[in-house]
Scaffold this motif. Structure first.
Motif, PDB file in Angstrom:
ATOM      1  N   VAL A   7      -4.332  11.903   2.260  1.00 52.02           N
ATOM      2  CA  VAL A   7      -3.501  11.015   1.651  1.00 52.02           C
ATOM      3  C   VAL A   7      -3.996   9.617   1.544  1.00 52.02           C
ATOM      4  CG1 VAL A   7      -1.195  10.312   1.371  1.00 52.02           C
ATOM      5  CG2 VAL A   7      -1.718  12.574   2.073  1.00 52.02           C
ATOM      6  N   ILE A   8      -4.322   9.110   2.777  1.00 50.37           N
ATOM      7  CA  ILE A   8      -4.894   7.879   2.886  1.00 50.37           C
ATOM      8  C   ILE A   8      -6.113   7.523   2.146  1.00 50.37           C
ATOM      9  CG2 ILE A   8      -5.854   6.087   4.402  1.00 50.37           C
ATOM     10  CD1 ILE A   8      -3.844   7.679   6.411  1.00 50.37           C
ATOM     11  N   LYS A   9      -7.087   8.516   2.221  1.00 51.15           N
ATOM     12  CA  LYS A   9      -8.345   8.437   1.486  1.00 51.15           C
ATOM     13  C   LYS A   9      -8.236   8.085   0.012  1.00 51.15           C
ATOM     14  CE  LYS A   9     -12.602  10.969   0.563  1.00 51.15           C
ATOM     15  NZ  LYS A   9     -13.329  12.157   0.756  1.00 51.15           N
ATOM     16  N   ASN A  10      -7.324   9.423  -0.607  1.00 48.29           N
ATOM     17  CA  ASN A  10      -7.295   9.448  -2.092  1.00 48.29           C
ATOM     18  C   ASN A  10      -6.295   8.038  -2.593  1.00 48.29           C
ATOM     19  OD1 ASN A  10      -8.289  11.934  -1.992  1.00 48.29           O
ATOM     20  ND2 ASN A  10      -6.565  12.943  -2.074  1.00 48.29           N
ATOM     21  N   SER A  11      -5.475   7.671  -1.646  1.00 47.42           N
ATOM     22  CA  SER A  11      -4.720   6.637  -2.003  1.00 47.42           C
ATOM     23  C   SER A  11      -5.640   5.215  -2.011  1.00 47.42           C
ATOM     24  CB  SER A  11      -3.665   6.226  -1.036  1.00 47.42           C
ATOM     25  OG  SER A  11      -2.706   7.333  -0.760  1.00 47.42           O
ATOM     26  N   LEU A  12      -6.538   5.189  -1.221  1.00 45.93           N
ATOM     27  CA  LEU A  12      -7.549   4.005  -1.343  1.00 45.93           C
ATOM     28  C   LEU A  12      -8.357   3.886  -2.334  1.00 45.93           C
ATOM     29  CD1 LEU A  12      -8.567   3.846   2.374  1.00 45.93           C
ATOM     30  CD2 LEU A  12      -7.326   2.292   1.226  1.00 45.93           C
ATOM     31  N   THR A  22     -12.624  -5.749  -2.957  1.00 40.49           N
ATOM     32  CA  THR A  22     -12.458  -4.075  -2.765  1.00 40.49           C
ATOM     33  C   THR A  22     -11.675  -3.772  -1.364  1.00 40.49           C
ATOM     34  OG1 THR A  22     -14.205  -3.942  -4.342  1.00 40.49           O
ATOM     35  CG2 THR A  22     -13.367  -2.079  -3.029  1.00 40.49           C
ATOM     36  N   ILE A  23     -10.982  -3.036  -1.450  1.00 42.96           N
ATOM     37  CA  ILE A  23     -10.510  -2.564  -0.188  1.00 42.96           C
ATOM     38  C   ILE A  23     -11.291  -1.840   0.710  1.00 42.96           C
ATOM     39  CG2 ILE A  23      -8.541  -1.288   0.838  1.00 42.96           C
ATOM     40  CD1 ILE A  23      -7.017  -1.603  -1.789  1.00 42.96           C
ATOM     41  N   VAL A  74      -7.734   5.457  -5.214  1.00 42.04           N
ATOM     42  CA  VAL A  74      -7.086   5.049  -6.556  1.00 42.04           C
ATOM     43  C   VAL A  74      -6.807   3.381  -6.696  1.00 42.04           C
ATOM     44  CG1 VAL A  74      -4.897   5.049  -7.754  1.00 42.04           C
ATOM     45  CG2 VAL A  74      -6.033   7.076  -7.062  1.00 42.04           C
ATOM     46  N   ALA A  75      -6.566   2.986  -5.423  1.00 36.86           N
ATOM     47  CA  ALA A  75      -6.366   1.396  -5.294  1.00 36.86           C
ATOM     48  C   ALA A  75      -7.575   0.497  -5.537  1.00 36.86           C
ATOM     49  CB  ALA A  75      -5.848   1.126  -3.957  1.00 36.86           C
ATOM     50  N   ASN A  76      -8.645   1.310  -5.227  1.00 35.15           N
ATOM     51  CA  ASN A  76      -9.951   0.563  -5.499  1.00 35.15           C
ATOM     52  C   ASN A  76     -10.404   0.525  -6.817  1.00 35.15           C
ATOM     53  OD1 ASN A  76     -10.723  -0.373  -3.008  1.00 35.15           O
ATOM     54  ND2 ASN A  76     -11.418   1.693  -2.381  1.00 35.15           N
ATOM     55  N   GLN A  77     -10.054   1.567  -7.537  1.00 36.25           N
ATOM     56  CA  GLN A  77     -10.268   2.000  -9.078  1.00 36.25           C
ATOM     57  C   GLN A  77      -9.441   0.753  -9.653  1.00 36.25           C
ATOM     58  OE1 GLN A  77      -9.773   6.019  -9.510  1.00 36.25           O
ATOM     59  NE2 GLN A  77     -11.846   6.656  -9.029  1.00 36.25           N
ATOM     60  N   ILE A  78      -8.298   0.807  -9.525  1.00 36.93           N
ATOM     61  CA  ILE A  78      -7.312  -0.045 -10.153  1.00 36.93           C
ATOM     62  C   ILE A  78      -7.519  -1.402  -9.961  1.00 36.93           C
ATOM     63  CG2 ILE A  78      -4.759  -0.923 -10.612  1.00 36.93           C
ATOM     64  CD1 ILE A  78      -4.073   2.237  -9.729  1.00 36.93           C
ATOM     65  N   ARG A  79      -8.009  -1.782  -8.768  1.00 37.64           N
ATOM     66  CA  ARG A  79      -8.297  -3.021  -8.364  1.00 37.64           C
ATOM     67  C   ARG A  79      -9.567  -3.557  -9.359  1.00 37.64           C
ATOM     68  NH1 ARG A  79      -7.836  -6.896  -3.986  1.00 37.64           N
ATOM     69  NH2 ARG A  79      -6.913  -5.484  -2.691  1.00 37.64           N
ATOM     70  N   GLY A  80     -10.389  -2.702  -9.366  1.00 41.12           N
ATOM     71  CA  GLY A  80     -11.837  -2.974 -10.237  1.00 41.12           C
ATOM     72  C   GLY A  80     -11.263  -3.283 -11.750  1.00 41.12           C
ATOM     73  N   GLU A  81     -10.597  -2.454 -12.172  1.00 42.23           N
ATOM     74  CA  GLU A  81     -10.082  -2.547 -13.499  1.00 42.23           C
ATOM     75  C   GLU A  81      -9.372  -3.903 -13.757  1.00 42.23           C
ATOM     76  OE1 GLU A  81      -7.885   0.873 -14.392  1.00 42.23           O
ATOM     77  OE2 GLU A  81      -9.668   2.230 -14.379  1.00 42.23           O
ATOM     78  N   LEU A  82      -8.588  -4.149 -12.657  1.00 46.07           N
ATOM     79  CA  LEU A  82      -7.591  -5.439 -13.052  1.00 46.07           C
ATOM     80  C   LEU A  82      -8.458  -6.735 -12.813  1.00 46.07           C
ATOM     81  CD1 LEU A  82      -4.317  -4.645 -11.253  1.00 46.07           C
ATOM     82  CD2 LEU A  82      -4.810  -4.541 -13.715  1.00 46.07           C
ATOM     83  N   ASP A  83      -9.464  -6.575 -12.082  1.00 40.86           N
ATOM     84  CA  ASP A  83     -10.402  -7.785 -11.409  1.00 40.86           C
ATOM     85  C   ASP A  83     -11.196  -7.981 -12.789  1.00 40.86           C
ATOM     86  OD1 ASP A  83     -11.249  -9.904  -9.812  1.00 40.86           O
ATOM     87  OD2 ASP A  83     -12.830  -8.648  -9.437  1.00 40.86           O
ATOM     88  N   PHE A 113       0.761  -1.200   0.015  1.00 41.26           N
ATOM     89  CA  PHE A 113      -0.148   0.221   0.031  1.00 41.26           C
ATOM     90  C   PHE A 113       0.934   1.236   0.063  1.00 41.26           C
ATOM     91  CE2 PHE A 113      -2.279   3.256   2.418  1.00 41.26           C
ATOM     92  CZ  PHE A 113      -3.547   3.438   1.585  1.00 41.26           C
ATOM     93  N   VAL A 114       2.154   1.123   0.264  1.00 41.71           N
ATOM     94  CA  VAL A 114       2.891   2.358   0.771  1.00 41.71           C
ATOM     95  C   VAL A 114       3.262   2.930  -1.027  1.00 41.71           C
ATOM     96  CG1 VAL A 114       5.245   1.208   0.654  1.00 41.71           C
ATOM     97  CG2 VAL A 114       5.138   3.263   1.563  1.00 41.71           C
ATOM     98  N   VAL A 115       3.169   2.018  -1.746  1.00 43.06           N
ATOM     99  CA  VAL A 115       3.554   2.678  -3.343  1.00 43.06           C
ATOM    100  C   VAL A 115       2.299   3.443  -3.487  1.00 43.06           C
ATOM    101  CG1 VAL A 115       3.655   1.787  -5.577  1.00 43.06           C
ATOM    102  CG2 VAL A 115       4.697   0.381  -3.622  1.00 43.06           C
ATOM    103  N   PHE A 116       1.021   3.083  -3.359  1.00 42.89           N
ATOM    104  CA  PHE A 116      -0.066   3.965  -3.552  1.00 42.89           C
ATOM    105  C   PHE A 116       0.036   5.403  -2.779  1.00 42.89           C
ATOM    106  CE2 PHE A 116      -1.892  -0.255  -4.889  1.00 42.89           C
ATOM    107  CZ  PHE A 116      -2.246   0.022  -5.918  1.00 42.89           C
ATOM    108  N   VAL A 117       0.672   5.234  -1.603  1.00 40.69           N
ATOM    109  CA  VAL A 117       0.721   6.337  -0.983  1.00 40.69           C
ATOM    110  C   VAL A 117       1.823   7.295  -1.771  1.00 40.69           C
ATOM    111  CG1 VAL A 117       1.689   7.594   1.247  1.00 40.69           C
ATOM    112  CG2 VAL A 117       0.204   5.497   1.341  1.00 40.69           C
ATOM    113  N   ALA A 118       2.828   6.762  -2.284  1.00 38.62           N
ATOM    114  CA  ALA A 118       3.826   7.530  -3.018  1.00 38.62           C
ATOM    115  C   ALA A 118       3.104   8.189  -4.287  1.00 38.62           C
ATOM    116  CB  ALA A 118       4.878   6.701  -3.566  1.00 38.62           C
TER     117      ALA A 118
END
Length: 643
Positions: free
Chosen positions: A615-620, A642-643, A622-631, A571-576
């Motif tokens: 930062v945490i909210k926006n990172s989550l 979903t996270i 983006v992670a949710n959107q990418i997870r959905g696309e890859l799924d 998850f630290v990569v999404f924070v970055a």
């Protein structure tokens, strides 16, 4: 797309995406060889300065021709102004002198009015004909004129007449052209043979007009308005000319299709690789920590924060987490013995932050000093065990340091070297000042104990940054040592030079994530030679400890630990990524890699402005959107939710 077109018009409609291909073909003369070309050359005549494309062509027996075409004509944007649309054609055998004029940086010509962008000197070429006529001047990017003169010297005898300073403070270097060489082909080269029939030399405008179906194609004219000798004496069969042009169009169409196919295949491969690299970010290898728990098996008073959307996963888009307050802590623990009955709910709540009075117990849970099954009494027993173990480890290095005959002198010497570095770093620590020095002494003791028992890794700068918040929150050396040792299991490999698990591995993951989410920003980094992303090196090494204020980094760390324990390891990569995207507008305005580093150095100095909750909210999100696309593409396992 139609095949086998027999007319002179292209078999497809002009597309802005092929602008570069059209420019490269604009000076394509079928009966001449292109020997030199330069973009960004400005024609200067009076107060007019227009950017364009300059080229030299050679034809056996007919000399060397210099042609210049304005950018507006190459793009098909005619202004109907003869001064602006005018193309230049010069036969070099009619030129006797070339003057290479250099304006120094302090000259008014170099202040931005000379037609060339950038800083430094400006170079101008002035040609004088054998009849004394002076042709319009051309201003080149730095070094361009010498490249042209080197090409000209292959075909003409060039006599260097030396340098002189003019009244305008410009330096003029004069070259005399004479005695056209017998062979117009440079030594060791043979003119390219072409199977296309001879037809008149067309201007770039004329060739483009013919290729794109316009009937207004005209032969190229010289700078004084007279037709060239090649056009004047040409008598070519119209049928042969049409057949030649049709063949040229077909060959170029096939070449364009081949290049487009290669580019498409390459981009498809890169896209697949980016998706595969990004899908790895959702791997979750540490499942034993939570596999034995079921949040639905707790007492009746244990509830999940349904209003905040955290019952079945971490915060979704638009949700906000209340954090671990006293009320939440009571709701996730058993009122009879105090053990945590809803660990997943607890971890989800941690992403919203932890009340500072509860941080000591919560961090011991997050960093595995406590187990979720530990009751209040078993936690006290665990603290006692940790204290005893730490004191024993601490006693070992103290006795070794005081011994006159240590059992392993080499080990001790290496340990003492690390101690000197630790003392220097601790003396500069400003994370917390307790006034009596106990905090600084605790930092030294914990780091020395850790290094003595893991001398293979030893101490590296940055470890102090990871320990400071732990000792500040836990307040006990023993607990700080235990939790620091566990934290180093997660972050320690980043101090190694391992391409996969070290910081470089995280930079590679961030590189793939940026390319997947924002290809324009990634292309900007590539153009600025900043795609190495070295500005993020410290972020991953220290988990953003120097990028956020004191209270903010405590919130960010506990959220990262909770999310990585609950869902995914990176998850630290999404924070970055969020840290990069938050500054996208400034980054897109950068002109070089130094500007990019300056953007993030400025942010580090303004760490108080960073809101960890955002930062945490926006990172989550983006992670949710990418997870959905890859799924949807089937790149994630069925167990990934979903996270």
């Amino acid at each position: 797309m139609q095949r086998g077109a027999s007319s002179l018009s292209l078999p497809w409609s002009p597309d802005p995406d092929v602008e570069d291909a059209r420019r490269s073909s604009a000076h394509f003369f079928e009966d001449r060889e292109l020997i030199y070309s330069k973009n960004g050359v400005c024609r200067v005549q009076g107060h007019i300065s227009l950017r364009g494309y300059l080229a030299l062509h050679c034809r056996n027996g007919s000399g060397v021709t210099l042609s210049w075409t304005p950018v507006s004509v190459l793009r098909g944007l005619h202004t109907n102004n003869p001064d602006v649309d005018k193309e230049i054609l010069v036969q070099l055998h009619n030129i006797s002198t070339i003057v290479h004029r250099t304006y120094p940086p302090e000259h008014p010509m170099c202040t931005g009015t000379g037609g060339l962008d950038g800083e430094g000197s400006v170079e101008e070429m002035v040609m004088i004909g054998v009849d004394g006529k002076q042709y319009p001047g051309f201003r080149f990017p730095s070094g361009g004129i010498m490249g042209l003169l080197r090409v000209v010297s292959r075909y003409f005898s060039v006599d260097d007449r030396g340098e002189a300073e003019t009244a305008s403070k410009a330096n003029d270097h004069t070259y005399r052209l004479s005695s056209l060489k017998q062979s117009l082909s440079p030594i060791g080269r043979t003119p390219r043979s072409r199977s296309v029939p001879n037809f008149p030399v067309l201007s770039p405008r004329g060739l483009l007009s013919r290729l794109f179906g316009s009937a207004s194609a005209e032969p190229l004219s010289s700078d004084d308005g007279e037709a060239t000798e090649a056009t004047a004496g040409a008598c070519v069969d119209p049928v042969s000319r049409e057949a030649g042009l049709a063949d040229l169009v077909e060959r170029r169409r096939l070449k364009t299709m081949r290049l487009a196919l290669v580019a498409w295949r390459l981009e498809a491969y890169r896209a697949r690789k980016r998706r595969a690299d990004v899908s790895v970010l959702f791997d979750h290898g540490d499942t034993k920590f939570l596999d034995c728990f079921d949040d639905g098996a707790g007492p009746a008073n244990v509830t999940t924060n349904k209003t905040n959307g955290v019952e079945d996963g971490l915060a979704s888009e638009g949700d906000s987490l209340s954090g671990v307050t006293h009320e939440v802590w009571v709701s996730v623990t058993d009122p009879r013995d105090g053990h945590v009955v809803a660990p997943k709910t607890f971890l989800r709540a941690v992403t919203g932050g932890v009340h500072h009075a509860l941080r000591k117990d919560c961090w011991k849970l997050l960093l595995r000093q406590y187990d979720f099954k530990h009751t209040i009494s078993s936690r006290l027993d665990r603290d006692t065990q940790v204290q005893s173990a730490y004191e024993a480890l601490k006693r070992e290095w103290k006795l070794a340091a005081l011994s006159d005959e240590p059992s392993d002198a080499e080990h001790l010497a290496s340990f003492l070297e690390h101690c000197n570095t630790i003392d220097q770093d601790v003396s500069r620590s400003d994370f917390h000042d307790d006034g009596d020095g106990d905090y600084a002494n605790g930092l030294r003791s914990v780091l020395r104990t850790y290094v003595y028992h893991d001398l293979e890794r030893g101490y590296a700068q940055g470890m102090l940054d990871l320990l400071e918040p732990l000792l500040f929150v836990l307040e006990e050396e023993s607990s700080a040592y235990f939790c620091f040792s566990h934290l180093m299991e997660r972050t320690g490999p980043r101090f190694d030079r391992d391409a996969d698990h070290g910081v470089e591995g995280y930079l590679s993951k961030l590189r793939s994530l940026i390319a997947y989410v924002d290809c324009d920003l990634y292309d900007k980094f590539v153009r600025l030679d900043s795609d190495h992303l070295f500005f993020a090196y410290r972020w991953f090494l220290l988990d953003f400890k120097r990028e956020f204020a004191k209270e903010a980094i405590l919130h960010l760390w506990e959220a990262i630990w909770a999310i990585e324990a609950l869902e995914m390891d990176h998850f630290v990569v999404f924070v970055a990524l969020e840290h990069v995207r938050a500054n996208r507008s400034e980054l897109m305005r950068c002109r070089n890699s130094t500007d990019v580093m300056r953007v993030f150095n400025t942010l580090a100095r303004d760490c108080d402005a960073h809101n960890p909750a955002e930062v945490i909210k926006n990172s989550l999100v983006v992670a949710n959107q990418i997870r959905g696309e890859l799924d949807k593409k089937g790149l994630l396992g069925a167990s990934d939710s979903t996270i």
